[in-house]
Design an enzyme around this catalytic site. Structure first.
Site, mmCIF file in Angstrom:
data_model
loop_
_atom_site.group_PDB
_atom_site.id
_atom_site.type_symbol
_atom_site.label_atom_id
_atom_site.label_comp_id
_atom_site.label_asym_id
_atom_site.label_seq_id
_atom_site.Cartn_x
_atom_site.Cartn_y
_atom_site.Cartn_z
ATOM 1 N N GLY A 1 -8.898 -0.324 -6.889
ATOM 2 C CA GLY A 1 -7.983 -0.943 -8.030
ATOM 3 C C GLY A 1 -7.586 -2.310 -8.127
ATOM 4 O O GLY A 1 -7.844 -2.961 -9.120
ATOM 5 N N TYR B 1 -6.726 16.886 -0.013
ATOM 6 C CA TYR B 1 -7.409 15.571 -0.831
ATOM 7 C C TYR B 1 -8.474 16.112 -1.641
ATOM 8 O O TYR B 1 -8.671 16.279 -2.709
ATOM 9 C CB TYR B 1 -7.921 14.593 -0.064
ATOM 10 N N GLY C 1 -7.333 -1.972 -2.447
ATOM 11 C CA GLY C 1 -8.766 -1.367 -2.699
ATOM 12 C C GLY C 1 -9.383 -1.437 -3.669
ATOM 13 O O GLY C 1 -9.641 -2.568 -4.468
ATOM 14 N N ALA D 1 -3.051 -0.278 -8.703
ATOM 15 C CA ALA D 1 -3.729 -1.763 -8.643
ATOM 16 C C ALA D 1 -3.752 -2.623 -7.652
ATOM 17 O O ALA D 1 -4.376 -3.744 -7.460
ATOM 18 C CB ALA D 1 -3.442 -2.371 -9.811
#
Length: 284
Positions: A26, A176, A24, A21
């Site tokens: 979040g 990823y 970005g 959070a």
């Protein structure tokens, strides 16, 4: 369902745990949730940044309760401690949003490992949300109907079970993409397991090339805003129409097929067995 979620969607009385959070999507999503009155449990790795975001959210929505939980998701022991702290302090949990992630990295040819020695992207993007969700399932079930929303990516690559940790032929973006497919596969398994408890589990690609630090670090040019990604994520959190939907992968607002390996029963079973083995000390 392509419409954006209205600010009238009320989350008062609902508790939402949001990982990743402090920056970005979040961080942006935290403000949107607070505006709807949610009790916010904000997770971050850096305590100072976490406190700053919590203050920012409180200023934007003074009536929304905000509490913070710090943990490094690259250490499954800290993930367990995070979950246990939530279980000890929170009377309910209506939504768990597994948003935190590690991208391809600024040095994509440098293989990194977690505290437990696992390939870093696989550990943070797959094993950590698995442990967190497993430990929080009793609280989610007790708060049902409840939701698990996992943030994945349209970038998905099949898992080579002879080289799961990419000990050879390593490349960060590929790692990823593999980790995000693992998250999708685990989300489908979770949905089937928890349906009887009135807990839903869905996974989504929020936006293509969203303007995040993680994207910029990997050398890509942003093509979407934070709000472009936050809106479809918010829809899975708050929209009453999503209440009965589970076990799905969404490309933004659209219900789409994920990578074919996500529907391969044998591959899913192999991943589940490996995941259970790697996380057993932290989920018991």
């Amino acid at each position: 369902m392509h419409e954006q979620t209205s600010v009238s969607d009320d989350l008062r009385g609902k508790t939402v745990l949001l990982t990743g959070a402090t920056q970005g999507m979040g961080r942006h999503l935290a403000r949107l949730l607070a505006a709807r009155g949610a009790t916010l449990l904000l997770h971050g790795r850096d305590r100072e940044r976490l406190a700053a975001v919590a203050d920012e959210v409180r200023q934007s929505a003074p009536d929304a309760p905000v509490r913070t939980y710090a943990a490094d998701l690259a250490d499954l022991e800290q993930v367990r401690t995070l979950a246990d702290a939530v279980l000890a302090a929170e009377p309910r949990l209506d939504v768990l949003v597994n948003n935190a992630a590690v991208g391809g990295g600024s040095a994509p040819n440098v293989r990194e490992t977690s505290s437990q020695g696992h390939e870093l992207r696989f550990a943070v993007n797959h094993l950590a949300p698995y442990v967190l969700t497993r430990r929080l399932l009793p609280l989610l079930a007790a708060s049902a109907p409840s939701r698990v929303v996992n943030v994945a990516s349209m970038g998905q690559a099949p898992i080579d079970f002879d080289n799961v940790m990419l000990e050879h032929d390593y490349e960060g973006v590929h790692a990823y993409c593999r980790s995000k497919l693992a998250l999708i596969m685990a989300s489908f398994d979770l949905a089937a397991e928890v349906a009887q408890h009135k807990v839903t589990a869905n996974v989504l690609h929020p936006a293509h090339l969203m303007d995040t630090y993680m994207l910029q670090q990997s050398g890509f040019t942003p093509a979407a805003s934070l709000d472009d990604g936050a809106q479809p994520t918010l829809r899975l959190i708050v929209d009453p129409k999503a209440e009965g939907i589970t076990g799905r992968y969404f490309d933004r607002f659209d219900d789409r097929p994920a990578h074919p390996q996500a529907y391969d029963a044998q591959a899913r079973a192999r991943l589940a067995a490996l995941t259970t083995e790697l996380t057993a000390p932290f989920t018991a």
